[in-house]
Design an enzyme around this catalytic site. Structure first.
Site, mmCIF file in Angstrom:
data_model
loop_
_atom_site.group_PDB
_atom_site.id
_atom_site.type_symbol
_atom_site.label_atom_id
_atom_site.label_comp_id
_atom_site.label_asym_id
_atom_site.label_seq_id
_atom_site.Cartn_x
_atom_site.Cartn_y
_atom_site.Cartn_z
ATOM 1 N N LYS A 22 0.834 -1.209 0.000
ATOM 2 C CA LYS A 22 0.000 0.000 0.000
ATOM 3 C C LYS A 22 0.869 1.259 0.000
ATOM 4 O O LYS A 22 0.646 2.181 -0.790
ATOM 5 C CB LYS A 22 -0.897 0.004 1.251
ATOM 6 C CG LYS A 22 -1.621 1.311 1.473
ATOM 7 C CD LYS A 22 -2.452 1.303 2.730
ATOM 8 C CE LYS A 22 -1.777 1.867 3.937
ATOM 9 N NZ LYS A 22 -1.567 3.319 3.963
ATOM 10 N N ASN A 23 1.869 1.289 0.881
ATOM 11 C CA ASN A 23 2.642 2.526 1.025
ATOM 12 C C ASN A 23 3.604 2.772 -0.130
ATOM 13 O O ASN A 23 4.282 3.798 -0.185
ATOM 14 C CB ASN A 23 3.399 2.532 2.352
ATOM 15 C CG ASN A 23 2.453 2.728 3.525
ATOM 16 O OD1 ASN A 23 1.264 2.988 3.324
ATOM 17 N ND2 ASN A 23 2.968 2.599 4.735
ATOM 18 N N CYS A 116 -5.390 13.060 11.765
ATOM 19 C CA CYS A 116 -5.996 11.804 11.336
ATOM 20 C C CYS A 116 -6.116 10.915 12.543
ATOM 21 O O CYS A 116 -5.827 11.314 13.665
ATOM 22 C CB CYS A 116 -5.172 11.144 10.254
ATOM 23 S SG CYS A 116 -3.756 10.301 10.898
ATOM 24 N N ARG A 121 -0.889 15.136 12.219
ATOM 25 C CA ARG A 121 0.126 14.753 11.224
ATOM 26 C C ARG A 121 0.529 16.001 10.454
ATOM 27 O O ARG A 121 0.028 16.271 9.363
ATOM 28 C CB ARG A 121 -0.403 13.660 10.311
ATOM 29 C CG ARG A 121 -0.442 12.327 11.036
ATOM 30 C CD ARG A 121 -1.052 11.253 10.211
ATOM 31 N NE ARG A 121 -0.086 10.476 9.473
ATOM 32 C CZ ARG A 121 -0.380 9.319 8.894
ATOM 33 N NH1 ARG A 121 -1.585 8.823 8.975
ATOM 34 N NH2 ARG A 121 0.528 8.665 8.218
ATOM 35 N N ASP A 307 3.795 0.593 11.814
ATOM 36 C CA ASP A 307 2.588 -0.011 11.246
ATOM 37 C C ASP A 307 2.388 -1.460 11.708
ATOM 38 O O ASP A 307 1.291 -2.001 11.587
ATOM 39 C CB ASP A 307 2.639 0.024 9.705
ATOM 40 C CG ASP A 307 2.430 1.432 9.173
ATOM 41 O OD1 ASP A 307 2.045 2.313 9.949
ATOM 42 O OD2 ASP A 307 2.654 1.654 7.968
ATOM 43 N N ARG A 399 -8.911 -0.226 3.798
ATOM 44 C CA ARG A 399 -7.981 0.778 3.266
ATOM 45 C C ARG A 399 -6.655 0.127 2.851
ATOM 46 O O ARG A 399 -5.987 0.624 1.942
ATOM 47 C CB ARG A 399 -7.683 1.840 4.324
ATOM 48 C CG ARG A 399 -8.786 2.861 4.514
ATOM 49 C CD ARG A 399 -8.304 3.957 5.434
ATOM 50 N NE ARG A 399 -6.926 4.297 5.087
ATOM 51 C CZ ARG A 399 -6.022 4.765 5.927
ATOM 52 N NH1 ARG A 399 -6.317 4.988 7.174
ATOM 53 N NH2 ARG A 399 -4.792 5.038 5.520
#
Ligand code: UD1
Length: 418
Positions: A22-23, A116, A121, A307, A399
């Protein structure tokens, strides 16, 4: 709103093919607009953050189409330099379009991403660096208006913290800037290297050094390219934790040995046997009872990733002994703790420290996810708990995880999406 109903205490055994990162895919898709050409991106996961990114690309005037896990982006007709509030709010990391828009359009108008679920952030490091390159930034009424009066110029930028997003935005702004940009104390996460690799295929001149320095020599233009997204190391660690909590035996393929090596000692300390079968596959076999990890300290890469903190914490709730977590990256990343307590975990939080006393077993309950990796932790905990666990807030999970319940059911889990 969807919920996951998990019937726990089932041993997982079998093969999992890990999705693309994802990142990595998000900044790569955002950067594809700089090419004003066709880019073909393989190993692109079907997750809602990718969908949100595609909506932005479509809004900007790109043509996008999925063929299986390959996404084709044609940005020849890109016509806008702004991203409206409703698209920015869908995904905080849409701020990564800032560097790309400035490169390709010379200006950008974005709504301020704000805080968030992980806490505030800020984007001060992004903006400070871009200002040093000559960008004029006007902030007010929640809107960021940025313009490069002439071309951006390369310069020496030292980041006070190796921010992933700031490094990416500076890299994107530097590829077409005049002269050389040197970013010192840059983030060196594998996803940054993947972005640099993609941009290099598009004609950018980038050198990433192991000492956290990135040197970008500006070029006149980029062209389209074909690229395969690296495997998602966080998804891999999540599935390893899911296997570990019930004495599972999993074979993971499409992983990167290099990227995951730093997490392996965590599983070994917990009593698992981890064996790399090749550069892109591993086997993990968990004992009937896990040992606690003594200390997990989240750090920028190659340290332990923030994460992965939540799923590894879920794993430690059912271990023998006490583990200490120190969350150094985000100020509000223990939202899963209260929900793990509902399942019977024993965790105390004081500021950035969490102490987990392993319990014999968790018991199923209704829990609510409040962020992406917290949601993954609740799934791991639900898999280990006795009885039924219902996880709400599944939109967070979607997500970042591609078909997580199908992936886990294929190796023996009992999870239903309601
Ligand atoms: C990225 C990842 C996210 C991961 C994080 C840290 C994506 C889409 N997201 O987020 O999954 O958890 O890296 O590995 O890739 N900070 C500032 N000022 C700034 C920028 C950051 O103070 O201008 C602070 C943040 O508040 C945070 C820390 O630096 O405390 C890390 O942030 P950063 O590395 O920028 O994370 P993201 O790029 O937002």
């Amino acid at each position: 709103m969807a919920e996951l109903l998990i019937e726990g205490s089932r041993r997982l055994e079998g093969e999992i093919k890990v999705q693309g990162a994802k990142n990595s895919v998000l900044p790569i898709l955002a950067s594809s607009i700089i090419c004003k050409d066709e880019c073909i991106i393989h190993n692109c996961p079907h997750i809602s953050d990718v969908k949100a990114t595609i909506k932005i690309l479509d809004y900007l005037g790109c043509k996008t189409r999925f063929e299986g896990n390959t996404l084709i982006v044609n940005s020849k007709e890109i016509s806008k330099n702004n991203i409206p509030d409703f698209l920015m709010r869908e995904m905080r990391s849409s701020i990564i379009f800032l560097g790309s828009l400035i490169s390709v359009m010379g200006s950008a108008k974005l709504c301020f991403p704000g805080g968030c679920e992980l806490g505030p952030r800020p984007i001060d490091l992004h903006l400070d660096g871009l200002r040093q390159m000559g960008l004029l930034v006007n902030e007010g009424h929640g809107i960021l208006e940025c313009e490069a009066a002439t071309s951006l110029r390369g310069c020496n930028i030292t980041l006070s913290f190796p921010s992933v997003g700031a490094t990416e935005n500076l890299l994107l702004a530097a590829v077409l800037a005049k002269g050389n940009t040197v970013i010192t104390n840059a983030a060196k996460e594998p996803e940054i290297i993947d972005l640099a690799d993609f941009l290099s295929k598009c004609g950018a001149r980038i050198k990433c050094y192991g000492d956290s320095t990135i040197i970008v020599e500006g070029v006149d233009r980029l062209h389209g390219a074909e690229h395969t997204i690296i495997p998602d190391r966080i998804a891999a660690i999540t599935y390893m934790s899911a296997g570990a909590v019930n004495a599972g035996k999993l074979f993971l393929k499409n992983i990167s040995k290099d990227h995951i090596s730093s997490a392996v000692p965590i599983f070994e300390e917990a009593g698992c046997i981890v064996k790399f079968l090749s550069e892109d596959s591993l086997k993990i076999e968990a004992p009937s009872r896990l040992y606690a990890n003594r200390l997990i300290r989240t750090m920028p890469y190659p340290g332990f990733p923030t994460d992965a903190q939540a799923p590894i914490m879920a794993m430690n709730t059912v271990s023998d002994g006490t583990s200490m977590f120190i969350e150094n990256i985000f100020s509000n990343r223990y939202k899963h703790v209260d929900e793990l307590l509902r399942l019977g975990a024993d965790i105390k939080v004081e500021g950035k420290v969490a102490i987990v006393d392993g319990v014999r077993r968790l018991s199923g309950a209704k829990v609510k996810a409040m962020d992406l990796r917290g949601a993954a932790a609740l799934v791991v905990a639900g898999l280990s708990a006795e009885g039924k666990t219902t996880v709400t807030g599944v939109n967070y999970l979607d997500r970042g995880y591609e078909n997580i319940e199908t992936v886990l059911c294929n190796v023996g889990a009992n999870i239903k999406r309601i």
